[in-house]
Design a protein around this motif. Sequence first.
Motif, mmCIF file in Angstrom:
data_model
loop_
_atom_site.group_PDB
_atom_site.id
_atom_site.type_symbol
_atom_site.label_atom_id
_atom_site.label_comp_id
_atom_site.label_asym_id
_atom_site.label_seq_id
_atom_site.Cartn_x
_atom_site.Cartn_y
_atom_site.Cartn_z
ATOM 1 N N ASP A 12 0.631 -1.118 0.570
ATOM 2 C CA ASP A 12 0.262 -0.098 0.417
ATOM 3 C C ASP A 12 0.681 1.430 0.348
ATOM 4 N N THR A 13 1.935 1.403 0.523
ATOM 5 C CA THR A 13 3.223 2.422 0.155
ATOM 6 C C THR A 13 4.073 2.542 0.204
ATOM 7 N N ASP A 14 4.603 1.144 -0.596
ATOM 8 C CA ASP A 14 5.436 1.264 -1.054
ATOM 9 C C ASP A 14 5.788 1.112 -2.653
ATOM 10 N N PHE A 15 6.152 1.965 -2.792
ATOM 11 C CA PHE A 15 6.601 1.718 -5.011
ATOM 12 C C PHE A 15 8.114 2.079 -4.816
ATOM 13 N N VAL A 16 8.067 1.264 -6.027
ATOM 14 C CA VAL A 16 10.021 1.559 -6.533
ATOM 15 C C VAL A 16 9.989 1.855 -7.943
ATOM 16 N N ALA A 17 10.926 2.550 -8.487
ATOM 17 C CA ALA A 17 10.721 2.352 -9.810
ATOM 18 C C ALA A 17 11.848 2.679 -10.825
ATOM 19 N N TYR A 18 12.448 1.867 -11.469
ATOM 20 C CA TYR A 18 14.029 1.746 -11.876
ATOM 21 C C TYR A 18 13.567 2.003 -13.703
ATOM 22 N N GLY A 19 14.656 2.212 -14.170
ATOM 23 C CA GLY A 19 15.217 1.946 -15.818
ATOM 24 C C GLY A 19 15.116 0.568 -16.101
ATOM 25 N N GLN A 20 14.204 0.832 -17.407
ATOM 26 C CA GLN A 20 13.612 -0.320 -17.696
ATOM 27 C C GLN A 20 14.531 -1.823 -18.669
ATOM 28 N N LYS A 21 15.606 -0.735 -19.183
ATOM 29 C CA LYS A 21 16.486 -1.586 -19.390
ATOM 30 C C LYS A 21 17.875 -1.967 -19.059
ATOM 31 N N CYS A 22 17.677 -3.281 -19.281
ATOM 32 C CA CYS A 22 18.859 -4.276 -18.388
ATOM 33 C C CYS A 22 20.276 -3.263 -18.576
ATOM 34 N N THR A 23 20.735 -3.770 -17.055
ATOM 35 C CA THR A 23 22.164 -2.902 -17.516
ATOM 36 C C THR A 23 22.906 -4.200 -18.378
#
Lengths: 74, 182
Positions: free
Chosen positions: B109-120
């Motif tokens: 409910d309170t946790d969000f994460v966001a990443y660049g979608q390109k695999c490293t």
Amino acid sequence: MRISQFARRQRSTIVSGIAAFQTIIVFLQLWLFTTTMETFLAGHQETVLPAALASLLCFALNGGLFFYLRGLER
Amino acid sequence: MPEEDSEVLSVAPDGRPAKDQPVWRKDFPLDWPDDEYRSRREFVAFLMLTSAAFVSGQLWILLVQSWRKAAGKPPLKEIAALNEIAVGQSKLFDYPKPGNRCILVRLSDTDFVAYGQKCTHLSCPVLPRPDLGRMHCPCHEGWFDIRNGEPVAGPPRRPLPRVGLEVRDGKVFANGYVEGVI
């Protein structure tokens, strides 16, 4: 004539030594470059400047050896 | 050229005197030590060029770093409303510029994460697997920890670039990068 050939053989030994030394330096630069790229893309930017300076130093060393060799040919 | 000189100057690779050499070598005498010297000198010149190329690469990285510093932090951007994505779901967005695909995942409910979608590893798009607690790159079976983006299995060695998030007024905002670059 024999003296000049002896000098030519000496030069050949010197150029082989310089080539070997430069090869080691270039491999060191390759390692520096790949490591810097990896760490830079991983978001760690503190290594970029020291690595660039080290690579520049290696290049200067290579240049010194190269111009030393050219000096021998004059 | 006198015989004595030719013996001195044109030393064959087998080391035998000129009179013992095959006819073809007598017809095309070559100064072998000089030939070897020149080829090694050319190799030294080639190494100089290689060395210069590596220095250029290092300086290029330094230049890109200074450009990024000069550009400053990417601006705050609204990417989703809180009620737009349920727990375990995700949303794609572009940040900071169009074409820089990123993915927002709601972990609770309170946790969000966001990443660049390109695999490293090789830039394939990664997909969220919140049920496994992982981000998955299907191209080469790369796996990342969904909580911090660190690689946990497969070929990737670098973490996913993590987008900083802010939640306020029922909206989720992207606010620069926490780690890595896109």
